[in-house]
Design a protein around this motif. Structure first.
Motif, PDB file in Angstrom:
ATOM      1  N   VAL A 221       0.854  -1.188   0.000  1.00 10.20           N
ATOM      2  CA  VAL A 221       0.000   0.000   0.000  1.00 10.20           C
ATOM      3  C   VAL A 221       0.892   1.241   0.000  1.00 10.20           C
ATOM      4  N   PRO A 222       0.913   2.009  -1.071  1.00  7.46           N
ATOM      5  CA  PRO A 222       1.823   3.163  -1.164  1.00  7.46           C
ATOM      6  C   PRO A 222       1.727   4.130   0.006  1.00  7.46           C
ATOM      7  N   SER A 223       0.511   4.385   0.482  1.00 10.27           N
ATOM      8  CA  SER A 223       0.326   5.377   1.555  1.00 10.27           C
ATOM      9  C   SER A 223       0.858   4.890   2.896  1.00 10.27           C
ATOM     10  N   GLU A 224       1.187   3.604   3.009  1.00 12.35           N
ATOM     11  CA  GLU A 224       1.648   3.057   4.280  1.00 12.35           C
ATOM     12  C   GLU A 224       3.166   2.998   4.415  1.00 12.35           C
ATOM     13  N   ALA A 229       7.884   2.336   7.747  1.00  9.98           N
ATOM     14  CA  ALA A 229       9.275   2.716   7.989  1.00  9.98           C
ATOM     15  C   ALA A 229       9.440   3.293   9.391  1.00  9.98           C
ATOM     16  N   SER A 230       8.465   4.087   9.838  1.00 10.55           N
ATOM     17  CA  SER A 230       8.564   4.697  11.166  1.00 10.55           C
ATOM     18  C   SER A 230       8.561   3.652  12.275  1.00 10.55           C
ATOM     19  N   VAL A 231       7.797   2.579  12.102  1.00 11.58           N
ATOM     20  CA  VAL A 231       7.770   1.511  13.105  1.00 11.58           C
ATOM     21  C   VAL A 231       9.162   0.913  13.275  1.00 11.58           C
ATOM     22  N   PHE A 232       9.805   0.590  12.155  1.00 14.40           N
ATOM     23  CA  PHE A 232      11.126  -0.027  12.233  1.00 14.40           C
ATOM     24  C   PHE A 232      12.183   0.957  12.737  1.00 14.40           C
ATOM     25  N   GLY A 288      11.747  -0.957  -4.492  1.00 16.37           N
ATOM     26  CA  GLY A 288      11.509   0.078  -5.480  1.00 16.37           C
ATOM     27  C   GLY A 288      11.924   1.430  -4.927  1.00 16.37           C
ATOM     28  N   LYS A 289      11.860   2.429  -5.780  1.00 21.16           N
ATOM     29  CA  LYS A 289      12.287   3.775  -5.412  1.00 21.16           C
ATOM     30  C   LYS A 289      11.487   4.316  -4.226  1.00 21.16           C
ATOM     31  N   ALA A 290      10.185   4.062  -4.186  1.00 22.08           N
ATOM     32  CA  ALA A 290       9.340   4.610  -3.118  1.00 22.08           C
ATOM     33  C   ALA A 290       9.725   4.046  -1.758  1.00 22.08           C
ATOM     34  N   SER A 291      10.051   2.771  -1.698  1.00 20.33           N
ATOM     35  CA  SER A 291      10.437   2.162  -0.428  1.00 20.33           C
ATOM     36  C   SER A 291      11.810   2.650   0.023  1.00 20.33           C
ATOM     37  N   ILE A 292      12.702   2.888  -0.924  1.00 17.09           N
ATOM     38  CA  ILE A 292      14.014   3.429  -0.578  1.00 17.09           C
ATOM     39  C   ILE A 292      13.860   4.823   0.025  1.00 17.09           C
ATOM     40  N   MET A 293      13.026   5.634  -0.613  1.00 11.05           N
ATOM     41  CA  MET A 293      12.795   6.977  -0.091  1.00 11.05           C
ATOM     42  C   MET A 293      12.133   6.930   1.289  1.00 11.05           C
ATOM     43  N   ALA A 294      11.212   5.992   1.483  1.00  8.03           N
ATOM     44  CA  ALA A 294      10.536   5.865   2.783  1.00  8.03           C
ATOM     45  C   ALA A 294      11.511   5.459   3.878  1.00  8.03           C
ATOM     46  N   GLY A 312      -6.670  -5.298   3.417  1.00 10.79           N
ATOM     47  CA  GLY A 312      -5.669  -4.853   2.450  1.00 10.79           C
ATOM     48  C   GLY A 312      -4.554  -4.007   3.020  1.00 10.79           C
ATOM     49  N   GLY A 313      -4.800  -3.382   4.173  1.00 10.85           N
ATOM     50  CA  GLY A 313      -3.778  -2.544   4.782  1.00 10.85           C
ATOM     51  C   GLY A 313      -3.342  -3.087   6.133  1.00 10.85           C
ATOM     52  N   HIS A 314      -2.928  -2.193   7.020  1.00 10.22           N
ATOM     53  CA  HIS A 314      -2.463  -2.586   8.345  1.00 10.22           C
ATOM     54  C   HIS A 314      -3.057  -1.688   9.424  1.00 10.22           C
ATOM     55  N   VAL A 315      -3.112  -2.223  10.646  1.00 12.05           N
ATOM     56  CA  VAL A 315      -3.496  -1.457  11.829  1.00 12.05           C
ATOM     57  C   VAL A 315      -2.224  -1.201  12.617  1.00 12.05           C
TER      58      VAL A 315
END
Length: 338
Positions: A221-224, A229-232, A288-294, A312-315
């Protein structure tokens, strides 16, 4: 007598002009004839091939009808002699002249191979092995040998190539594609690292890449991405183990059968983040590029946990109590679907 001579000259001139026109028209008919093809076909022009070589090839394959005036084509169409080396696509809608024009333009036939974000190097190698018209130079090479060939300092190649679509020409090799994919990855990673937040618990670009690969495997999910990343990042900052299933699965390798058991969570592999502290030693997939940036620009949050929502997403949760409730809600949804 003079009149008869002049008449003879006129007749001969007329015959000559008529013959020239006939020859020219015959050549025109020859070069403008449609190709006898039922489907797109590839042709490879090698160094040393000439227009005559191509005409012989086309005639031999019955793609065109022969003509006794073939040798005169270069005289009437000298521009058709400037052919290029390469592999080109012939289409059923083409005429012979259009086909030669395509060769002269030098626009080689392009194939494509697509690597999805989150795929592994093992999966890339399987795709390479099945790729059409690609020279397979790495089939008998191990990762260390491939890394040396590419000038990569890491012996493990996981995560070191950017997942996207790559175009190649007939005769290119898997090493050619890997070189381009590695260059693109390095460019994206370097640019992202330059834009990173301050005080990240990451020592270098490679650690950012490792984290990015985990993010890639944890959410589609792109918005997540920034929140995951913040959790880790929050866990790394307080010395809490990452405890992420994709790293366990990667460490299990071919033994993974779709299920993670309690014994798997306790197994001491270099990638089991339920056992080890900090990041695993290498990436676990191609991000992908988006995950690297995140990975270098996580969301500013206090979240320490997340679990699938079932939709489909996460809590996301800030404490273990709320996380356990989210887990129970997720399990309840699973049971209701059976």
């Amino acid at each position: 007598m003079l009149k008869k001579f002049l008449l003879l000259v006129i007749i001969l001139a007329a015959v000559a002009v008529g013959g020239f026109v006939h020859v020219k028209n015959s050549v025109q008919d020859f070069v403008n004839q449609p190709l006898n093809l039922e489907e797109p076909t590839l042709i490879t022009v090698e160094r040393g091939n000439s227009l005559n070589t191509l005409m012989a090839t086309f005639e031999g394959n019955q793609w065109i009808e022969p003509t006794p005036f073939a040798e005169l084509v270069r005289r009437f169409h000298p521009e058709l002699t400037q052919i290029k080396v390469g592999t080109f696509e012939l289409k059923p809608t083409m005429t012979f002249k259009e086909a030669i024009d395509a060769v002269i333009e030098g626009k080689e036939y392009q194939l494509a191979i697509t690597f999805i974000e989150g795929s592994t190097f093992k999966e890339w190698r399987e795709q390479f092995a099945n790729a059409e018209y690609l020279e397979h130079k790495t089939l008998e090479m191990d990762e260390k040998a491939i890394a040396q060939e590419l000038g990569i300092e890491h012996e493990r190649l996981e995560g070191l190539f950017l997942a996207e679509t790559y175009h190649y020409s007939v005769g290119d090799s898997d090493l050619d594609v890997l070189k381009r994919a590695n260059r693109k990855l390095n460019k994206v990673l370097s640019e992202s690292w330059e834009q990173r937040q301050d005080k990240l618990p990451l020592k270098n670009e490679y650690e950012a890449l490792i984290l990015a690969s985990i993010i890639e495997k944890e959410t589609s999910v792109p918005s997540e991405r920034e929140r995951v990343a913040s959790v880790f990042v929050n866990r790394l900052n307080i010395g809490m183990r990452l405890q992420t299933d994709p790293t366990v699965i990667y460490g299990m390798g071919d033994r993974y059968d779709g299920n993670i058991r309690k014994k798997d969570l306790r197994e001491a592999t270099p990638y089991n983040t339920y056992v080890i502290n900090g990041l695993p030693p290498t990436p676990i997939a191609m991000p992908g590029k988006a995950s690297i940036m995140a990975s270098v620009n996580p969301e500013d949050s206090n979240y320490l946990y997340f679990v699938a929502s079932g939709t489909g997403g996460h809590v996301f949760s800030k404490n273990l109590r709320d996380h356990n409730r989210a887990v129970q809600q997720y399990l309840k949804q699973l049971r209701s679907r059976k």
